[in-house]
Design a protein around this motif. Structure first.
Motif, PDB file in Angstrom:
ATOM      1  N   PRO A 135       0.875  -1.142  -0.072  1.00 46.36           N
ATOM      2  CA  PRO A 135      -0.075  -0.151   0.020  1.00 46.36           C
ATOM      3  C   PRO A 135       0.847   1.209   0.165  1.00 46.36           C
ATOM      4  N   TRP A 136       0.337   2.418  -0.643  1.00 45.88           N
ATOM      5  CA  TRP A 136       0.882   3.561  -0.783  1.00 45.88           C
ATOM      6  C   TRP A 136       2.405   3.775  -1.283  1.00 45.88           C
ATOM      7  N   ARG A 137       2.671   2.689  -1.898  1.00 45.52           N
ATOM      8  CA  ARG A 137       4.034   2.922  -2.734  1.00 45.52           C
ATOM      9  C   ARG A 137       3.877   2.348  -4.284  1.00 45.52           C
ATOM     10  N   GLY A 138       4.703   3.228  -5.007  1.00 45.81           N
ATOM     11  CA  GLY A 138       4.614   2.661  -6.606  1.00 45.81           C
ATOM     12  C   GLY A 138       5.547   1.582  -6.950  1.00 45.81           C
ATOM     13  N   SER A 139       6.827   1.603  -5.954  1.00 48.63           N
ATOM     14  CA  SER A 139       7.591   0.442  -6.426  1.00 48.63           C
ATOM     15  C   SER A 139       8.333   0.002  -4.938  1.00 48.63           C
ATOM     16  N   ASP A 140       8.618  -1.196  -4.962  1.00 52.49           N
ATOM     17  CA  ASP A 140       9.121  -1.726  -3.559  1.00 52.49           C
ATOM     18  C   ASP A 140      10.285  -1.168  -2.836  1.00 52.49           C
ATOM     19  N   ASN A 141      11.140  -0.442  -3.677  1.00 48.64           N
ATOM     20  CA  ASN A 141      12.345   0.307  -3.056  1.00 48.64           C
ATOM     21  C   ASN A 141      11.855   1.627  -2.120  1.00 48.64           C
ATOM     22  N   GLN A 142      10.448   2.072  -2.229  1.00 48.65           N
ATOM     23  CA  GLN A 142       9.909   3.261  -1.558  1.00 48.65           C
ATOM     24  C   GLN A 142      10.053   2.606  -0.128  1.00 48.65           C
ATOM     25  N   ARG A 143      10.234   3.533   0.884  1.00 50.63           N
ATOM     26  CA  ARG A 143       9.898   3.386   2.176  1.00 50.63           C
ATOM     27  C   ARG A 143       9.145   4.358   2.967  1.00 50.63           C
ATOM     28  N   LEU A 144       8.073   3.724   3.683  1.00 52.87           N
ATOM     29  CA  LEU A 144       7.258   4.637   4.330  1.00 52.87           C
ATOM     30  C   LEU A 144       7.892   4.855   5.720  1.00 52.87           C
ATOM     31  N   ILE A 145       8.549   6.015   5.958  1.00 53.92           N
ATOM     32  CA  ILE A 145       9.249   6.491   7.328  1.00 53.92           C
ATOM     33  C   ILE A 145       8.476   7.058   8.049  1.00 53.92           C
ATOM     34  N   ASP A 146       8.570   6.454   9.376  1.00 51.75           N
ATOM     35  CA  ASP A 146       7.900   7.126  10.387  1.00 51.75           C
ATOM     36  C   ASP A 146       8.962   8.418  11.206  1.00 51.75           C
ATOM     37  N   VAL A 147       8.337   9.377  10.695  1.00 51.05           N
ATOM     38  CA  VAL A 147       9.285  10.505  11.100  1.00 51.05           C
ATOM     39  C   VAL A 147       9.575  10.824  12.436  1.00 51.05           C
ATOM     40  N   LYS A 148       8.622  10.735  13.349  1.00 51.84           N
ATOM     41  CA  LYS A 148       8.819  10.810  14.755  1.00 51.84           C
ATOM     42  C   LYS A 148       9.884   9.943  15.387  1.00 51.84           C
ATOM     43  N   LYS A 149       9.930   8.744  14.795  1.00 53.51           N
ATOM     44  CA  LYS A 149      10.926   7.523  15.314  1.00 53.51           C
ATOM     45  C   LYS A 149      12.027   7.477  14.816  1.00 53.51           C
ATOM     46  N   SER A 150      12.197   8.176  13.596  1.00 54.23           N
ATOM     47  CA  SER A 150      13.566   8.027  12.982  1.00 54.23           C
ATOM     48  C   SER A 150      14.516   9.462  13.013  1.00 54.23           C
ATOM     49  N   GLY A 151      15.779   9.039  12.983  1.00 48.44           N
ATOM     50  CA  GLY A 151      16.719   9.948  13.193  1.00 48.44           C
ATOM     51  C   GLY A 151      17.802   9.429  12.318  1.00 48.44           C
ATOM     52  N   LYS A 152      19.040   9.058  12.522  1.00 48.49           N
ATOM     53  CA  LYS A 152      20.061   8.471  11.747  1.00 48.49           C
ATOM     54  C   LYS A 152      19.504   7.178  11.378  1.00 48.49           C
ATOM     55  N   ASP A 153      18.799   6.365  12.362  1.00 41.17           N
ATOM     56  CA  ASP A 153      18.269   5.054  11.916  1.00 41.17           C
ATOM     57  C   ASP A 153      16.877   5.081  11.450  1.00 41.17           C
ATOM     58  N   ILE A 154      16.720   4.672  10.404  1.00 40.33           N
ATOM     59  CA  ILE A 154      15.299   4.898   9.953  1.00 40.33           C
ATOM     60  C   ILE A 154      14.216   3.735  10.580  1.00 40.33           C
ATOM     61  N   VAL A 155      13.025   4.431  10.911  1.00 42.42           N
ATOM     62  CA  VAL A 155      12.109   3.386  11.407  1.00 42.42           C
ATOM     63  C   VAL A 155      11.008   3.546  10.538  1.00 42.42           C
ATOM     64  N   GLU A 156      10.653   2.243   9.858  1.00 41.94           N
ATOM     65  CA  GLU A 156       9.358   2.088   9.121  1.00 41.94           C
ATOM     66  C   GLU A 156       8.009   2.367   9.778  1.00 41.94           C
ATOM     67  N   TRP A 157       7.214   3.010   9.146  1.00 40.84           N
ATOM     68  CA  TRP A 157       5.983   3.273   9.627  1.00 40.84           C
ATOM     69  C   TRP A 157       5.140   2.137   9.546  1.00 40.84           C
ATOM     70  N   GLU A 158       4.363   1.834  10.728  1.00 38.95           N
ATOM     71  CA  GLU A 158       3.337   0.677  10.616  1.00 38.95           C
ATOM     72  C   GLU A 158       1.979   1.184  10.937  1.00 38.95           C
ATOM     73  N   PRO A 159       1.026   0.846  10.012  1.00 37.46           N
ATOM     74  CA  PRO A 159      -0.625   1.125  10.264  1.00 37.46           C
ATOM     75  C   PRO A 159      -0.974   0.845  11.841  1.00 37.46           C
TER      76      PRO A 159
END
Ligand code: SF4
Length: 159
Positions: A135-159
């Protein structure tokens, strides 16, 4: 300060969770093969709007809970978009931003704008990696990044 806007949708259910407004920014230099919005690549088209114009347009629909900035490339108009995103955030809207840049590449005004979002969907559209199952991606390289939880390390957003 004005922005070039291609279109504002008032009732999308496909650009993030819930009923959302979608602001399509005009202009994008990424040139992805198979781009789904080729008409939005030119930096000359669209309509000039101020950040206030965008906010006023969005608040007209009392049913929406979120706003998605898409394009085109919203990050190429980051400086002018910050006041609109800030005002919408203050009003309690959930904010998503689509960008062809990677999270790690965002700096300056782009990083400031990203920090106002709840979720940043990053990365170019890659035709060979096109997906209909994520969902919400055009290609599978794209990431849904949870901004509040991410800094140097990326946390992917979960519904
Ligand atoms: S980033 Fe989006 S709008 Fe820009 S060329 Fe790629 S698919 Fe098209």
């Amino acid at each position: 300060m004005t922005l070039r806007v291609a279109q504002i949708l008032h009732d999308s259910i496909t650009d993030g969770p819930g009923l959302r407004a979608v602001v399509f920014l005009q202009g994008c230099g990424h040139g992805c093969a198979g781009c789904h919005n080729p008409d939005l690549q030119s930096f000359r088209g669209g309509t000039e709007m101020s950040p206030e114009d965008i906010v006023n347009e969005i608040v007209r629909n009392p049913l929406i809970s979120g706003v998605t900035f898409s394009g085109g490339e919203p990050m190429d108009q980051a400086e002018a978009l910050i006041p609109a995103a800030f005002a919408l955030k203050e009003k309690g809207y959930n904010i998503w931003i689509y960008t062809g840049y990677l999270w790690e590449e965002l700096d300056g005004a782009r990083r400031e704008l990203a920090a106002l979002a709840d979720v940043v969907v990053d990365g170019l559209f890659v035709l060979e990696r096109r997906t209909w199952s994520l969902p919400w991606r055009g290609s599978d390289n794209q990431r849904l990044i949870d901004v509040k939880k991410s800094g140097k390390d990326i946390v992917e957003w979960e519904p």
